[in-house]
Structures are given as C-alpha cells and as structure tokens.
Write an enzyme that holds these catalytic residues in place. Structure first.
Site, PDB file in Angstrom:
ATOM      1  N   HIS A   9      -8.153  16.878 -40.412  1.00  0.00           N
ATOM      2  CA  HIS A   9      -7.701  16.913 -39.013  1.00  0.00           C
ATOM      3  C   HIS A   9      -8.506  17.940 -38.216  1.00  0.00           C
ATOM      4  O   HIS A   9      -8.696  19.061 -38.680  1.00  0.00           O
ATOM      5  CB  HIS A   9      -6.217  17.270 -38.939  1.00  0.00           C
ATOM      6  CG  HIS A   9      -5.334  16.228 -39.557  1.00  0.00           C
ATOM      7  ND1 HIS A   9      -5.110  16.160 -40.912  1.00  0.00           N
ATOM      8  CD2 HIS A   9      -4.654  15.190 -39.007  1.00  0.00           C
ATOM      9  CE1 HIS A   9      -4.303  15.129 -41.165  1.00  0.00           C
ATOM     10  NE2 HIS A   9      -4.018  14.518 -40.036  1.00  0.00           N
ATOM     11  N   ASP A  29      -8.745  13.441 -37.799  1.00  0.00           N
ATOM     12  CA  ASP A  29      -7.712  12.831 -36.963  1.00  0.00           C
ATOM     13  C   ASP A  29      -7.136  13.804 -35.938  1.00  0.00           C
ATOM     14  O   ASP A  29      -7.244  15.024 -36.081  1.00  0.00           O
ATOM     15  CB  ASP A  29      -6.558  12.338 -37.840  1.00  0.00           C
ATOM     16  CG  ASP A  29      -6.930  11.096 -38.636  1.00  0.00           C
ATOM     17  OD1 ASP A  29      -8.121  10.739 -38.671  1.00  0.00           O
ATOM     18  OD2 ASP A  29      -6.014  10.500 -39.235  1.00  0.00           O
TER      19      ASP A  29
HETATM   20 ZN   LIG Z   1      -2.626  11.613 -37.079  1.00  0.00          ZN
END
Ligand SMILES: [Zn+2]
Length: 312
Positions: free
Chosen positions: A263, A120
């Site tokens: 992430h 992400d």
């Molecule tokens: Zn996020």
C-alpha cells in the site's frame, strides 16, 4: 522479458511502417500536380516569360524541400505520438483473454522469474512520492490501484505516477466494504475510471476490489465491463505488520508470475516505504525481474503462444 520487448518492438515497427506509407502517399499527392505543371505545354519562348516561369519553377521546388522536411518532422512527431499512445494503452491494458476474468497470479515458466509489485489505496501525499522515488532509483515499473476520491484530492500526484510509466488500476471511488447492486457498483467503478482517463489519458482495464472481496457486486460488475479483476498471490500485510516482518511476508510467498500486495496510501505507510528498498534488493538477489501486472499477463500470453507453436 526479451519476448515482451520483441513484442513491443514489433508493434512499434508496424506503426512506423503504416505511418510512413500514409505520409508517402500524402507527399506523392502533393508533388504530382507540380510535376504535371512542369511537364505541361510551355508558352511561347520569349525571354521574359521564360525568366518569370523559371523563378516560378524555383519557388515550388524549394517549397517542396521545405514541405518534405515538414512532413519528415511530422512523421517523426506522429511516430512518437503513436508509440506513446500505444505505450499508454499498453501501460494499463491486458491481453483480451484476461478481460472479464479474475487472477491471483500469472502462470509463467519457472525459468522466467518475473514478479509484479502492486500498491493500493493511493495516490497519497508524501508516501506515494517516496515510493515513486524508490522505484525510479531501482528502475522498476509497478502497478498502482487508485481510489477515485484520493485521486481527486491529489491529481498532480496521480499524473506523476502515470507519467513515470507505471500501470494504473481501478480500486473503486470510496473503498468501502459494502454490498452493491449494479447501479452502485457502476458508480464506484465508472467514476474512478473516468477520472483516471481524464487526468492521465490511461484507459485502464484492471480492477482490484477493496479487501479482495469477490462477492459483493463490485467484481461481478467489473468483469461484466471487461476488466481483468486482479487479486494477489503475496500479501505483505504492510497495513498491520512491523517493518521487519514485511520482507519475510513477501519472500515467503514470492514466486514466478506472482503479484505482491502493498500500500502507498490509505493511512500511514511509512513502514512500507522503509521496507521497500530491502524487499526489492532481496527479490533481485533471488533473480526476479520486476514487471507491471499487464506485462505479467502479456508474458503468460506469449509463453502460451510459444508453447503452442512449439507443439505443432
Ligand atoms: Zn485497498
């Protein structure tokens, strides 16, 4: 995975057959008038006329050869283009029964140990590239949920991720934890999907709300717009855990059909980059194969169909 491959092969085959049929009728349409001309009534047989007509007849026939060749090239080219288009669509599209729903994982037969790595908050200079390299080295396709304004800052990076065959999802434009009315949610989501499509050609149908928040108007709008809202079943907590603990966080929650949250952007992700090769190796050792989120959902759909036919 074999089922998925078979499905892709079948789709590809159908496309090729359809295109060959179209090209065939095209070729027929061109050759037919020439045949008619050749078998039509001939003019009086003066030697001179015959010589001229022979040279005229030879020309179209060599033209036909060139023409068939050109069509063959075009068939090949278009077959590739169609397959690629299909692939791109498939890259970030989901089976229809998942559209407008939200999921945390796929329900898979435990003998199919498939798992989806998701990243992400990118694209993000440096770390996204590092993660791309690790995935490439391991021959893995993952799923990236992009923040629109970061994609705007790093369009070339975004194109690289898409060109490498990873699935792309929408993660809003601003990545804020606010309450949204429909108009506000539309701005966050539509703008991001438009930019994704403009840059990569991918029309994504997966959305992940920032923070996994489902009740602030974003997920509701996404579902209304037929996105599959994709959460996760294994949180690496990579944004706040030391590198050594990342692997434990993932392994503790890993399961067949699982979706792992990590992430590649939004801050310093050097811990994720550092831990990723070991996480991949460990999961692989446990027998997992790595697929994208759309592939994972496709697998669930295929398994269900298979069970249905088996029970009939
Ligand atoms: Zn996020």
């Amino acid at each position: 995975m074999t089922k998925l491959k078979r499905l892709l092969m079948r789709q590809r085959k159908n496309l090729i057959v359809a295109f060959m049929a179209a090209a065939g009728s095209f070729l027929l349409g061109v050759t037919l008038p020439m045949n008619l001309r050749a078998t039509g009534p001939l003019e009086p047989m003066q030697a001179k006329v015959l010589a001229v007509s022979q040279s005229q007849e030879q020309q179209p026939s060599s033209n036909i050869n060139q023409f068939s060749e050109a069509i063959a090239h075009r068939v090949e080219f278009s077959e590739q283009a169609l397959a690629q288009l299909q692939e791109t669509r498939f890259q970030s599209g989901v089976p229809s029964e998942f559209k407008g729903t939200s999921i945390r994982e796929a329900k898979l037969d435990s003998q199919h140990k498939a798992i989806a790595l998701t990243f992400d908050d990118g694209p993000w200079p440096k770390t996204t590239t590092q993660i791309l390299d690790i995935l490439k080295k391991n021959n893995i396709k993952a799923t990236f949920f992009w923040v629109g304004r970061y994609l705007k800052n790093s369009p070339e990076l975004g194109k690289q991720v898409a060109a490498a065959g990873h699935a792309i999802g929408n993660h809003t434009w601003n990545h804020e934890y606010l309450q949204y009315n429909e108009e506000g949610a539309a701005r966050e989501i539509d703008r991001t999907s438009s930019l994704i499509e403009d840059l990569t050609g991918i029309k994504t149908s997966i959305f992940r709300p920032p923070g996994g928040i489902l009740n602030n108007g974003l997920a509701a709008y996404a579902q209304k717009k037929n996105y599959a809202v994709v959460l996760w079943s294994a949180d690496s907590l990579d944004w706040r855990t030391p590198t050594e603990s990342l692997m434990d966080n993932v392994m503790r929650q890993a399961n067949s059909g699982g979706i792992v949250l990590m992430h590649d952007g939004g801050g310093n992700r050097s811990r994720t980059v550092k831990a990723l090769p070991d996480i991949i190796a460990k999961l692989r050792k446990k027998g997992y194969i790595f697929v994208t989120v759309p592939e994972l959902l496709q697998m669930q759909e295929q398994e269900l169909k298979h069970q249905e036919t088996a029970h009939k």
